[in-house]
Design an enzyme around this catalytic site. Sequence first.
Site, PDB file in Angstrom:
ATOM      1  N   THR A 137      -7.189  36.075  25.457  1.00 14.69           N
ATOM      2  CA  THR A 137      -6.867  35.052  24.642  1.00 14.69           C
ATOM      3  C   THR A 137      -7.859  33.823  24.577  1.00 14.69           C
ATOM      4  O   THR A 137      -8.011  33.184  23.374  1.00 14.69           O
ATOM      5  CB  THR A 137      -5.138  34.414  24.957  1.00 14.69           C
ATOM      6  OG1 THR A 137      -4.474  35.494  24.773  1.00 14.69           O
ATOM      7  CG2 THR A 137      -4.874  33.293  24.040  1.00 14.69           C
ATOM      8  N   HIS A 184     -11.533 -11.362   1.162  1.00 12.83           N
ATOM      9  CA  HIS A 184     -10.411 -12.119   1.840  1.00 12.83           C
ATOM     10  C   HIS A 184      -9.094 -11.996   0.890  1.00 12.83           C
ATOM     11  O   HIS A 184      -8.482 -12.994   0.812  1.00 12.83           O
ATOM     12  CB  HIS A 184     -10.927 -13.596   2.113  1.00 12.83           C
ATOM     13  CG  HIS A 184     -11.888 -13.418   3.002  1.00 12.83           C
ATOM     14  ND1 HIS A 184     -11.712 -13.269   4.570  1.00 12.83           N
ATOM     15  CD2 HIS A 184     -13.368 -13.643   2.776  1.00 12.83           C
ATOM     16  CE1 HIS A 184     -13.205 -13.573   5.064  1.00 12.83           C
ATOM     17  NE2 HIS A 184     -13.942 -13.457   3.776  1.00 12.83           N
ATOM     18  N   SER A 314      12.512   3.411  -9.888  1.00 10.47           N
ATOM     19  CA  SER A 314      13.813   2.648  -9.086  1.00 10.47           C
ATOM     20  C   SER A 314      14.967   3.277  -9.457  1.00 10.47           C
ATOM     21  O   SER A 314      15.280   3.697 -10.594  1.00 10.47           O
ATOM     22  CB  SER A 314      13.655   1.165  -9.308  1.00 10.47           C
ATOM     23  OG  SER A 314      14.873   0.446  -8.816  1.00 10.47           O
ATOM     24  N   LYS A 320      10.789   0.426 -14.404  1.00 12.64           N
ATOM     25  CA  LYS A 320      10.056   0.154 -13.293  1.00 12.64           C
ATOM     26  C   LYS A 320       9.504   1.659 -12.956  1.00 12.64           C
ATOM     27  O   LYS A 320      10.157   2.546 -12.701  1.00 12.64           O
ATOM     28  CB  LYS A 320      10.735  -0.348 -11.704  1.00 12.64           C
ATOM     29  CG  LYS A 320       9.730  -0.734 -10.777  1.00 12.64           C
ATOM     30  CD  LYS A 320      10.651  -1.327  -9.617  1.00 12.64           C
ATOM     31  CE  LYS A 320       9.563  -2.182  -8.491  1.00 12.64           C
ATOM     32  NZ  LYS A 320       8.672  -1.140  -7.932  1.00 12.64           N
ATOM     33  N   GLU A 327       0.394   6.296  -3.331  1.00 11.32           N
ATOM     34  CA  GLU A 327       1.165   6.216  -2.320  1.00 11.32           C
ATOM     35  C   GLU A 327       1.366   7.363  -1.348  1.00 11.32           C
ATOM     36  O   GLU A 327       1.263   7.333  -0.146  1.00 11.32           O
ATOM     37  CB  GLU A 327       2.708   5.832  -2.552  1.00 11.32           C
ATOM     38  CG  GLU A 327       2.849   4.545  -3.160  1.00 11.32           C
ATOM     39  CD  GLU A 327       4.105   4.090  -3.830  1.00 11.32           C
ATOM     40  OE1 GLU A 327       4.453   2.818  -4.150  1.00 11.32           O
ATOM     41  OE2 GLU A 327       4.783   4.781  -3.771  1.00 11.32           O
TER      42      GLU A 327
END
Length: 462
Positions: A137, A184, A314, A320, A327
Site C-alpha cells: 500500500t 480602501h 428572498s 430581490k 457567492e
Amino acid sequence: MRKEHDFLGELEVPDDVYYGVQTMRAVENFSITGRKLDEDFIKSMAMVKKAAAQANMETGRLDKKIGNALVQAAEEIIAGQFIDHFPVDPIQGGAGTSINMNMNEVLCNRALEILGEAKGRYDIISPNNHANMAQSTNDSLPTAIKVCLTHKSHKVTESLDYLATALEEKAEEYKDVLKMGRTHLQDAVPITLGQEMGSYASAVRRSIKRIEWAVDSIRLINMGGTAVGTGLNAEPAYITAVARKLREITGENFETSTNIIDATNNTDGFVDVSSALKNTALVLIKMANDFRLMASGPRCGLAEIILPKRQPGSSIMPGKVNPVIAEVLDQACYQVIGNDLAVTLGVENGQLELNVMEPIMAYNLFSSMNYIAASTRTFVDKLLHGMEANREQCQKWVDNSVGVVTALLPHIGYEQSAALAAEAYNTGRPIREIILEKGILPEDKLNHIMSPEQMTRPGITN
C-alpha cells in the site's frame, strides 16, 4: 453469499460483489464521511495495478495467464466498470490499506471470472500474492494519488483557462468603459472596466502556472519501494519496468525517485499542490467579491455591472435578486482553504518511514480540485456569459468623483488641485463644472486630460 477469510477469521460476502473480506472489514470499521472513493482515484489505482501486473509479467515473476486477466480487469475499471464495487470510506485508518485491498479484491474476483472461476478462489488468483505482487500500500497508494492529481489538474487548469479567456473577452468588450477606481473602498482615480477584467484574467493565468508547477513536483514515484522504500520483494528490473509501464498507461511523465525511501516517507509534494490550490482559491475569492461589490444595488449600490438574474433572492422581499453565482464561487473556495489545512496537518503527522495520513490528503486534494473546476465553470456559464456593463452608471460615478482631480496635477499643480477638490467636496459640484466656470483650463484641453486614454493608459503623452 460466499465465505471468505483472512488471518482474523471468516466473513460472509454477497456473491454478486467483486470485493472481498478485507473490504467488508473496512466498511464495518470506517463509516466517517458517508461518501465513496473519488471515481478518478479508483481509475488511477487501476492504472497503477495494470502497470504493476505488466511489469511483473515482463520480469517473468507473474504467470501471464493470471497477469493478462488482471490487466483486463484493470482496463475494465479504467473504462468505468465496477465503480460501485468500491464501498470503502475515503477517510480511514491504515494508511489506505483498505483502499489498496479493495482494489486488489475487485481485480482478483473479476480476473477469476474472466478465467471461468468462481469469485473468492484466492488459491488461484490472490489479492495479496498476485494483484499486490512486488507492491505495498505504501508505494501503490501514493503513486495512485499522484496519478489522480495529475489527471485532475488538467481539468482544473482547463476550467481556469476557460475563466481567464472569458475575462479577457470582457476586457476587450469593456475597454472603453471608464469607471472609478477605488482604494480602501474610497474613490481613487479612474480605470476602465476592461482593465479590471484584464487584471482578473492575469491573476487566473498566474494561478494556472502555479498549479502546473506544483503538479510537476509530484511526478517522482516510489513504486517498487514496497513497505519502507527499501524495495523488499521487488526486483530492480520490476522497478524500472513499472515506471515505464505507468508512463505508457497514463500518458504522463512519471519517473522513479532517485531516493525511494524519501519518496515513501515524505509527502511534502502534496503540500505544494494544496498550497497552489489554496492560492488559486484566494485569487478567485477576491475576484468574486469584487463582482459582488460592483453589482451591488441595483438602485442603492455601485451598480456598475448588471449580473444575469438566476433565481429569486428572498422568501420575503419581492423582486430581490442576489449574486448567487459569485457567492457559490466564494463558498467553494472557502472549502478549498479548509481542505488545505487538513492536508497540511496530514503531511505534518508523518512519522519515521511512512506517513499514514495519506487518505485524508487524497480526499481533500481531490475535493479541492473538483470544487475549483466546477465552481469556475459555473462562474463563467452562469455569470460572465450574460453580464453587462452599466455604462451610464459608471460614467455617473466618474463625473461626480473628486478623484479625477489627480489627473490635473501636471497641469495646474498640487495646491490648486487640492483647492478644487475641497470646493467640490464642500459644494457637491463636479470638478469639471468648477474648472470650466473658473476658466482654469479650456474645455478642449480639459476633455483631453480627462479622456479615458489619458487617465487610464500610462505613458501616453499629453
